[in-house]
Design a protein around this motif. Structure first.
Motif, PDB file in Angstrom:
ATOM      1  N   GLU A 211      -3.152  52.300  72.572  1.00 15.74           N
ATOM      2  CA  GLU A 211      -3.711  51.207  73.361  1.00 15.74           C
ATOM      3  C   GLU A 211      -2.642  50.580  74.253  1.00 15.74           C
ATOM      4  O   GLU A 211      -2.913  50.205  75.411  1.00 15.74           O
ATOM      5  CB  GLU A 211      -4.326  50.164  72.429  1.00 15.74           C
ATOM      6  CG  GLU A 211      -5.632  50.638  71.790  1.00 15.74           C
ATOM      7  CD  GLU A 211      -6.187  49.613  70.806  1.00 15.74           C
ATOM      8  OE1 GLU A 211      -5.407  48.727  70.386  1.00 15.74           O
ATOM      9  OE2 GLU A 211      -7.388  49.707  70.460  1.00 15.74           O
TER      10      GLU A 211
ATOM     11  N   PHE B 180      -2.012  52.999  76.954  1.00 12.27           N
ATOM     12  CA  PHE B 180      -3.144  53.020  77.881  1.00 12.27           C
ATOM     13  C   PHE B 180      -3.015  51.908  78.919  1.00 12.27           C
ATOM     14  O   PHE B 180      -3.345  52.097  80.103  1.00 12.27           O
ATOM     15  CB  PHE B 180      -4.452  52.879  77.095  1.00 12.27           C
ATOM     16  CG  PHE B 180      -5.665  52.802  77.970  1.00 12.27           C
ATOM     17  CD1 PHE B 180      -6.140  53.913  78.640  1.00 12.27           C
ATOM     18  CD2 PHE B 180      -6.336  51.582  78.134  1.00 12.27           C
ATOM     19  CE1 PHE B 180      -7.272  53.831  79.454  1.00 12.27           C
ATOM     20  CE2 PHE B 180      -7.458  51.504  78.942  1.00 12.27           C
ATOM     21  CZ  PHE B 180      -7.930  52.629  79.603  1.00 12.27           C
TER      22      PHE B 180
ATOM     23  N   THR C  13      -4.511  58.529  78.802  1.00 12.71           N
ATOM     24  CA  THR C  13      -5.823  58.442  79.440  1.00 12.71           C
ATOM     25  C   THR C  13      -6.833  57.822  78.482  1.00 12.71           C
ATOM     26  O   THR C  13      -6.629  57.762  77.261  1.00 12.71           O
ATOM     27  CB  THR C  13      -6.315  59.831  79.851  1.00 12.71           C
ATOM     28  OG1 THR C  13      -6.528  60.639  78.675  1.00 12.71           O
ATOM     29  CG2 THR C  13      -5.297  60.533  80.748  1.00 12.71           C
ATOM     30  N   ARG C  14      -7.941  57.364  79.059  1.00  9.64           N
ATOM     31  CA  ARG C  14      -8.990  56.776  78.233  1.00  9.64           C
ATOM     32  C   ARG C  14      -9.590  57.826  77.290  1.00  9.64           C
ATOM     33  O   ARG C  14      -9.954  57.530  76.160  1.00  9.64           O
ATOM     34  CB  ARG C  14     -10.082  56.187  79.135  1.00  9.64           C
ATOM     35  CG  ARG C  14     -11.217  55.527  78.353  1.00  9.64           C
ATOM     36  CD  ARG C  14     -12.171  54.791  79.260  1.00  9.64           C
ATOM     37  NE  ARG C  14     -13.226  54.167  78.474  1.00  9.64           N
ATOM     38  CZ  ARG C  14     -13.113  53.012  77.815  1.00  9.64           C
ATOM     39  NH1 ARG C  14     -11.955  52.369  77.843  1.00  9.64           N
ATOM     40  NH2 ARG C  14     -14.129  52.519  77.142  1.00  9.64           N
ATOM     41  N   GLU C  15      -9.692  59.053  77.765  1.00 11.12           N
ATOM     42  CA  GLU C  15     -10.222  60.136  76.929  1.00 11.12           C
ATOM     43  C   GLU C  15      -9.346  60.356  75.695  1.00 11.12           C
ATOM     44  O   GLU C  15      -9.852  60.519  74.579  1.00 11.12           O
ATOM     45  CB  GLU C  15     -10.321  61.416  77.741  1.00 11.12           C
ATOM     46  CG  GLU C  15     -10.901  62.597  76.953  1.00 11.12           C
ATOM     47  CD  GLU C  15     -10.941  63.857  77.790  1.00 11.12           C
ATOM     48  OE1 GLU C  15     -11.432  64.871  77.265  1.00 11.12           O
ATOM     49  OE2 GLU C  15     -10.481  63.836  78.938  1.00 11.12           O
TER      50      GLU C  15
ATOM     51  N   LEU D 277      -7.347  58.139  74.334  1.00 11.29           N
ATOM     52  CA  LEU D 277      -7.491  56.966  73.477  1.00 11.29           C
ATOM     53  C   LEU D 277      -8.761  57.046  72.643  1.00 11.29           C
ATOM     54  O   LEU D 277      -8.763  56.731  71.450  1.00 11.29           O
ATOM     55  CB  LEU D 277      -7.511  55.703  74.338  1.00 11.29           C
ATOM     56  CG  LEU D 277      -7.698  54.374  73.583  1.00 11.29           C
ATOM     57  CD1 LEU D 277      -6.575  54.175  72.562  1.00 11.29           C
ATOM     58  CD2 LEU D 277      -7.773  53.199  74.562  1.00 11.29           C
ATOM     59  N   LEU D 278      -9.859  57.474  73.276  1.00  8.55           N
ATOM     60  CA  LEU D 278     -11.109  57.623  72.526  1.00  8.55           C
ATOM     61  C   LEU D 278     -10.991  58.703  71.454  1.00  8.55           C
ATOM     62  O   LEU D 278     -11.558  58.571  70.361  1.00  8.55           O
ATOM     63  CB  LEU D 278     -12.247  57.951  73.496  1.00  8.55           C
ATOM     64  CG  LEU D 278     -12.653  56.827  74.458  1.00  8.55           C
ATOM     65  CD1 LEU D 278     -13.733  57.311  75.414  1.00  8.55           C
ATOM     66  CD2 LEU D 278     -13.132  55.590  73.686  1.00  8.55           C
TER      67      LEU D 278
END
Length: 384
Positions: free
Chosen positions: A99, A102, A108-110, A112-113
């Motif tokens: 986080e 990020f 990337t957000r991907e 992180l998810l």
């Protein structure tokens, strides 16, 4: 011994009732040219006792195998729980780092998810591991007849004292001690007995019958007899001795057919015994050779476990510093878990195969002596 009572009722002009009794008679029958079962029982019955002893020893060794299976099932569940807990803690820490990265734009957000998904999956795996550990623990305690509140500490065996076995020695001991081979020997003896019996029955036969007894008859012609009189103790002059020979005249080929059937069954038993022995020999050699490579497999699996753990730790550090991506981190974690479980499985295979060889050969490889049936110890344990 026999007892006999007869009643004769004559109707008509000379009506009368007659009773006769044989209160007691002793008889003996002997086959003159027949089959002698005692000869075969002297060979078969001691063999049955030897089979029972071997089967008891083998059942005890099979209990050891079951104990190993329950122990390593709990050990596996325990390690899976520890790995799930460790992975969940690492996932929480990595999500926090991801986080922050990020926000800096280095993750990337991907990615992180993906880390958040891994964290959630790790939590689910940890809960499932807790249930599996509880079940494996209860199974082990139940098998050992221990209270369910017994505390258990898992310690994996570190030393492997027996690196390899002599394949030819294992084969020799198994062929000498296996109850299965003794059962085949018993089957062959029983079929030979049946052939001998059928052979004796198809030839000339004669039975000698000898009997001695006391008898009394009361009532004849116009005088009616009394049932009470024939059982009065005055038998001095009414004793008898009978000697006879019984000879069968014709059986219409029945005994000849039985003899041919018995010979056929004997051949089938002998062929089956040879085939079973060959299959057992191949199985013994294969099992012994497979056991001899387990020590090397254990050492290799231990090295792989160590390397995978170190690699995962380095990957975490590289991810923290931004030098590794999430895919590399996930792959490294999976490799670490697989290597650790693989090591445990190889250790479990070693001890399972060790006791399996003992159950086959009924031989203690460490003490280098046969596993014997100790009847006195068994009886003392039962009395206590």
């Amino acid at each position: 011994m026999q007892s006999q009572l007869d009643r004769i009722k004559n109707y008509g002009r000379n009506s009368y009732t007659q009773y006769s009794s044989v209160p007691a008679s002793i008889g003996y029958t002997q086959e003159l040219f027949g089959f002698n079962p005692m000869k075969w029982e002297r060979e078969i019955e001691p063999l049955k006792y030897e089979i029972a002893k071997k089967e008891y020893i083998q059942s005890m060794e099979e209990m050891n195998i079951r104990t190993v299976e329950f122990f390593f099932a709990m050990a596996r569940a325990h390690i899976q729980k520890e790995m799930a807990l460790s992975n969940h803690e690492n996932a929480e820490r990595l999500v926090e780092v991801a986080e922050q990265r990020f926000q800096l734009g280095t993750v990337t957000r991907e990615e992180l998810l993906d880390l958040k998904l891994s964290k959630n999956n790790a939590k689910i795996t940890m809960q499932e591991a807790e249930v599996n550990l509880r079940e494996a623990r209860e199974n082990l305690l139940n098998f050992l007849f221990l209270p369910m509140d017994t505390q258990i500490k898992i310690e994996l065996p570190k030393d492997i004292s027996l690196a390899r076995v002599d394949v030819s020695m294992v084969l020799e001991k198994t062929l000498a001690n296996s109850p299965k081979l003794l059962e085949l020997e018993q089957s062959i003896l029983e079929n030979k007995r049946n052939v001998a019996n059928a052979r004796a029955n198809q030839h000339f036969q004669a039975n000698l019958n000898v009997s001695y007894g006391i008898s009394k008859t009361d009532g004849y012609y116009n005088q009616n007899g009394s049932l009470n009189e024939v059982f009065q103790p005055e038998f001095d002059n009414q004793q008898f001795v009978a000697v006879g020979i019984t000879i069968p005249i014709l059986d219409w080929g029945e005994n000849k057919g039985k003899y041919q059937m018995a010979k056929s069954q004997q051949k089938v038993a002998e062929i089956s015994a040879r085939q079973t022995r060959q299959d057992l020999e191949r199985h013994i050699v294969t099992s012994a050779m497979a056991f001899n490579i387990l020590k090397s497999k254990t050492e290799t699996a231990a090295l792989s476990d160590t390397l995978a753990a170190e690699s995962y730790q380095l990957t975490i550090e590289r991810f923290m510093s931004g030098k590794a991506d999430v895919l590399r981190l996930t792959t490294s974690q999976r490799a670490k878990d697989d290597a650790h479980l693989q090591y445990l499985n190889v250790v479990a295979d070693y001890w399972h195969n060790y006791y399996y060889l003992r159950s086959l050969a009924l031989f203690d490889f460490e003490k280098e002596k046969d596993i014997l049936f100790e009847e006195e110890t068994l009886l003392n344990a039962r009395d206590n």
